[in-house]
Design an enzyme around this catalytic site. Structure first.
Site, short mmCIF file in Angstrom:
data_model
loop_
_atom_site.label_atom_id
_atom_site.label_comp_id
_atom_site.label_asym_id
_atom_site.label_seq_id
_atom_site.Cartn_x
_atom_site.Cartn_y
_atom_site.Cartn_z
N GLU A 276 40.21 129.52 62.40
CA GLU A 276 40.60 130.39 61.29
C GLU A 276 39.82 129.90 60.07
OE1 GLU A 276 42.46 132.94 61.62
OE2 GLU A 276 43.35 132.54 63.57
N CYS A 315 44.07 132.27 52.41
CA CYS A 315 42.92 132.76 53.16
C CYS A 315 42.95 134.28 53.25
CB CYS A 315 42.92 132.16 54.55
SG CYS A 315 44.50 132.36 55.37
#
Ligand code: NAP
Length: 542
Positions: A276, A315
């Site tokens: 990720e 994020c």
């Protein structure tokens, strides 16, 4: 003042009686271990004071991984899904009981307001609770059936059935600094439910909260020995311990992701790897929207919120906002008017809406990043001229929201490439929807985009056109204005991850998350043998 006093009181409890500064212990191989040396200090990003230190120097990592893999894995796999789900419920109880300490640590170490700490702390606990419920439904089985039986030939007696069995390895998590709680539990919940032991290596800057949560779970004696370990401090040598049936899940920057991906454990031993990484998430306003329409106002609110939550250190935060050229000025004015009301400073002061970035390094990085983006964008709003509340500008890692903008995004390069991990986003004008799609795709793969429209057909077309570039598409229409879960909020039942530069990983998505921790095998056998197998397994229903 009241908030500060309450914090100080509990702060002492967190530290223990005689502590001035402490070296956080690591938990591995079934025991608490203190690293050697002076350790690396963790700081309060608002006050600049040192809090605790971390070190894993001198630890026997080989022993730690072998213990988790052999003892933790074996004990977890001996349980059913339902039993492991019950362990998750017990973890929820322990973490809920100790929440006050987690909020104190988050305020001190991450510089977050109570609301922002909740995203991490309560978000993490909610995620474990969700997997406890999902896992209970998997019942007493120890492995899963994947799909239906498939005939292999004319005679139905010989068939193929895919099954999923827990991998006989350890799950190493290398996490980012922005979610020390949620980042641990959104990975650990599906791993533990799958029967796979966990070793968490939190990002150093905010390792304290992760370490404290693991400490509480370990002290509560919920999990079998070796099921959950925490190793704080340097990442050196961790990847070297991985073996073929282990998995590694990494969250962090694209640069570190490259190192993880090219490590021999991944490249040569086929250690399964989930990444990720960073992402230039978009928001798209319907070209048919009018100024001050519901869709327009929903976009303005969501963009403003996304810039402020956790000071933009998410994020999933919106980094690029695409609006029809005719609405560019109106959107800029509306977002700026909202941002102007933001109070930034010491999160212990209840008047503060936005706290600090996690460290001085991040502060320097965000300010430098803004200068880079300014090469291709103009400043539409900059809150950094205002005073901080209860904080010293020379010390605190506080950055106020900055809205940048360009009316010619097609000629920009940097704006589609550089992620500034703070309260910063760029407004971009598009000429037509074809250009908007092309510009969004220049993010080269993102975690999430949100679309703002009152037209269901437009939302459906957006999903079909841009789905391949995103892990999640979040549509905000007036009928769900009060219901939707937020562009940046990751819900455990929905997929988290994104293609391309976002890392290519997949997490969560309900029981889909179990795939990463299981091996899929095709069992080709007689109907009688497959019947015997099915009698002891549960069919995995997503
Ligand atoms: P980072 O610098 O890449 O660090 C991430 C983790 O990797 C930390 O635990 C770090 O440890 C460790 N690490 C550093 N060098 C390593 C190496 N050579 N080998 C193994 N591990 C190593 O990222 P960050 O600054 O913490 O996080 C910010 C970034 O994460 C942003 O770009 C953000 O977009 C991304 N992010 C993505 C997601 C997502 O779900 N996609 C979620 C959150 C954040 P130390 O801290 O000890 O250096």
């Amino acid at each position: 003042m009241h908030a500060t006093n309450a914090f100080d009181r509990r702060y002492l409890t967190v530290y223990g009686e005689n502590m001035t500064t402490q070296l956080l212990q690591n938990y591995a191989a079934g025991r608490w271990q203190t690293g050697t040396g002076a350790g690396t200090p963790l700081f309060d990003p608002v006050l600049g004071t040192e809090l605790v230190r971390v070190s894993n120097a001198g630890m026997d990592l080989k022993e730690a991984f072998a213990f988790a893999r052999e003892q933790g894995g074996k004990a977890l796999r001996a349980l059913s899904y339902k039993q492991r789900a019950a362990l998750l419920s017990d973890i929820v109880k322990v973490l809920s009981d100790n929440k006050a300490a987690y909020y104190d640590i988050a305020t001190a170490n991450s510089g977050t307001t109570t609301k922002d700490s909740a995203v991490d702390i309560d978000g993490g606990i909610f995620t474990i609770g969700t997997y406890a419920k999902l896992g209970e439904k998997l019942g007493d089985a120890q492995f899963l059936l994947d799909g239906e039986r498939i005939r292999m030939g004319k005679d139905p007696l010989f068939q193929s059935q895919h099954i999923l069995t827990p991998t006989h390895g350890v799950a190493l998590f290398i996490n980012a600094f922005n979610f020390p709680s949620w980042g641990l539990w959104e990975k650990a919940a599906p791993a533990l439910l799958s029967g796979v032991p966990v070793i968490i290596k939190p990002a150093t800057a905010t390792a304290w909260l992760t370490q404290r949560m693991v400490q509480d779970v370990v002290n509560a004696n919920i999990l079998p020995a070796g099921a959950l370990s925490v190793i704080c401090g340097s990442s050196a040598g961790l990847m070297d311990q991985l073996e073929a049936f282990d998995v590694v899940s990494f969250t962090g920057s694209a640069d570190t992701a490259r190192i993880i991906r090219s490590h021999p454990a991944v490249a040569q031993k086929s250690v399964r790897c989930n990444i990720e990484a960073d992402s230039l998430n978009s928001a798209l306003l319907d070209p048919a929207a009018a100024a001050d329409s519901e869709a327009f106002n929903l976009l303005v609110s969501e963009v403003t919120r996304e810039m402020m939550v956790k000071s933009g250190q998410k994020c999933t935060a919106i980094r690029r906002v695409f609006v029809p050229a005719a609405l560019y000025e109106a959107v800029a004015a509306a977002i700026s008017a909202k941002l102007k009301k933001t109070t930034v400073g010491n999160p212990r002061n209840e008047a503060v809406r936005m706290g600090a970035l996690v460290s001085k390094e991040q502060y320097d990085g965000v300010l430098a990043g803004i200068e880079v983006l300014k090469q291709e964008a103009s400043v539409l709003f900059d809150g950094n001229n205002a005073d901080l509340v209860d904080a010293d500008k020379a010390v605190a890692a506080c950055v106020a929201p900055v809205l940048l903008g360009t009316q010619t995004p097609a000629t920009a390069k940097i704006l589609h490439e550089v992620e500034v991990f703070g309260p910063v986003c760029t407004l971009m004008a598009y000429k037509d929807i074809g250009e908007a799609h092309a510009l969004i795709q220049r993010g080269e793969g993102s975690l999430v985009m949100s679309v703002y429209s009152d037209n269901p057909a437009f939302i459906a077309q957006t999903a079909a056109a841009l789905g391949s570039h995103h892990g999640r598409i979040h549509a905000i229409s007036p009928d769900v204005a009060a219901l939707h879960t937020g562009h940046g909020n990751v819900m455990p039942v929905s997929l988290h991850g994104g293609p391309g530069r976002a890392g290519g990983g997949e997490e969560l998505g309900g029981l889909r998350a179990l795939n990463f921790y299981h091996r899929r095998t095709a069992v080709q056998a007689s109907t009688a043998a497959l019947d015997a197998m099915a009698a002891t397994a549960t069919k995995l229903e997503m």
